[in-house]
Design a protein around this motif. Structure first.
Motif, PDB file in Angstrom:
ATOM      1  N   ILE A 199       0.710  -1.133  -0.107  1.00 53.97           N
ATOM      2  CA  ILE A 199       0.017  -0.096   0.024  1.00 53.97           C
ATOM      3  C   ILE A 199       0.903   1.171   0.191  1.00 53.97           C
ATOM      4  CG2 ILE A 199      -1.718   1.501   1.455  1.00 53.97           C
ATOM      5  CD1 ILE A 199      -2.939  -1.372   2.238  1.00 53.97           C
ATOM      6  N   TRP A 200       2.029   1.285   0.836  1.00 51.18           N
ATOM      7  CA  TRP A 200       3.066   2.200   0.833  1.00 51.18           C
ATOM      8  C   TRP A 200       3.504   2.499  -0.723  1.00 51.18           C
ATOM      9  CZ3 TRP A 200       8.138   2.435  -0.357  1.00 51.18           C
ATOM     10  CH2 TRP A 200       8.858   3.519  -0.081  1.00 51.18           C
ATOM     11  N   VAL A 201       3.820   1.431  -1.449  1.00 45.78           N
ATOM     12  CA  VAL A 201       4.044   1.573  -2.816  1.00 45.78           C
ATOM     13  C   VAL A 201       3.004   2.092  -3.582  1.00 45.78           C
ATOM     14  CG1 VAL A 201       4.921   0.287  -5.039  1.00 45.78           C
ATOM     15  CG2 VAL A 201       5.689  -0.482  -2.746  1.00 45.78           C
ATOM     16  N   ALA A 202       1.840   1.837  -3.385  1.00 47.78           N
ATOM     17  CA  ALA A 202       0.629   2.268  -4.275  1.00 47.78           C
ATOM     18  C   ALA A 202       0.461   3.940  -3.442  1.00 47.78           C
ATOM     19  CB  ALA A 202      -0.650   1.546  -3.844  1.00 47.78           C
ATOM     20  N   GLU A 203       0.802   4.069  -2.696  1.00 50.89           N
ATOM     21  CA  GLU A 203       0.674   5.527  -2.175  1.00 50.89           C
ATOM     22  C   GLU A 203       1.733   6.253  -2.954  1.00 50.89           C
ATOM     23  OE1 GLU A 203       0.663   8.024   1.989  1.00 50.89           O
ATOM     24  OE2 GLU A 203       2.124   6.399   1.685  1.00 50.89           O
TER      25      GLU A 203
END
Length: 264
Positions: A199-203
């Motif tokens: 999710i951090w990557v997606a952020e």
């Protein structure tokens, strides 16, 4: 060879579970590159999210029960967005008719997309929980994690204490899932970390395409601080705990109804 097939199957099931998040990211990218007519970009994003939600329910990709869970996450996420934007944690600098107190309504769908992924993956991979802690300990922990996102602005940040409690509480807990009829399992804490990291990557992708803006990105885009992984990790834990609790309650009610029918 079988391992590669299983990996492909797992990847395919994960991809199907990520349909809603993928549509959101694709919409962010396209509306960032292509000028949208008639309405501001944020309003188009809201329309796309609503339309996609309708398509998923109508097509059977999403059940009505899952829609209820996703709607709840939309409300929870929107409440957090309103508070965080008010506190200056991040901002939505573009104009939009669907903005409320500086927050575009489409933003709630980004939280709902996490719930959509969890619900879809749960059903597709036939997820089961092993050594899941009691309901009366899970609910207060989820509530404390969520409230800390608000209270740390006025009081001490207890995220690391909460993270320690999560490790202690779920030390013996596992998540069991199936791929191609074969069962696998992993520690629940590891699944939290993996989902939080991705999710951090997606952020980073989302902020690059202007979904929202952190103060350090006002002049030019830069990588989201790695420390945000801890925030997403805790949010994933809250999401997982809510979905798991609702699934268990529904499963218990279904079992009781089945027993009742047999006794009639």
């Amino acid at each position: 060879m079988r391992s590669l097939k299983q990996l492909f199957r797992f990847g395919w099931e994960q991809a199907l579970s990520c349909v809603f998040p993928v549509v959101i990211f694709a919409s962010l990218a396209l509306t960032n590159v292509i000028p949208m007519p008639f309405l501001p970009r944020y309003d188009w994003l809201l329309i796309i999210c609503l339309l996609m939600q309708w398509v998923m329910v109508r097509s059977g990709l999403e059940t009505k029960d899952e829609l209820k869970v996703i709607t709840m996450f939309h409300i929870i996420g929107l409440a957090l967005e309103l508070f965080k934007v008010h506190m200056g944690s991040w901002a939505y600098p573009e104009e939009g008719y669907s903005k409320v107190f500086g927050v575009p309504l489409y933003s709630g769908f980004m939280y709902a997309s996490v719930a959509s992924y969890l619900c879809q993956a749960w059903r597709r991979l036939k997820v089961d929980l092993i050594n899941w802690p009691p309901f009366l300990t899970v609910v207060p922990l989820a509530a404390a994690i969520y409230l800390n996102f608000f209270t740390h602005h006025y009081w001490i940040d207890i995220r690391w204490w909460l993270s320690g409690l999560v490790i202690i509480m779920f030390w013996k807990s596992w998540v069991r899932y199936e791929v191609g009829g074969k069962a696998y399992r992993m520690p629940i804490s590891l699944s939290f970390v993996l989902i939080g990291f991705f999710i951090w990557v997606a952020e980073n992708i989302a902020t690059f395409f202007g979904a929202w803006e952190y103060p350090n990105q006002a002049e030019a885009w830069s990588l989201v601080h790695l420390g945000k992984v801890s925030s997403w990790l805790l949010l994933v834990i809250v999401s997982f705990l809510i979905v798991a609790t609702l699934k268990q309650v529904k499963g218990k009610n279904s079992a009781e109804q089945a027993i009742g029918l047999k006794l009639q």
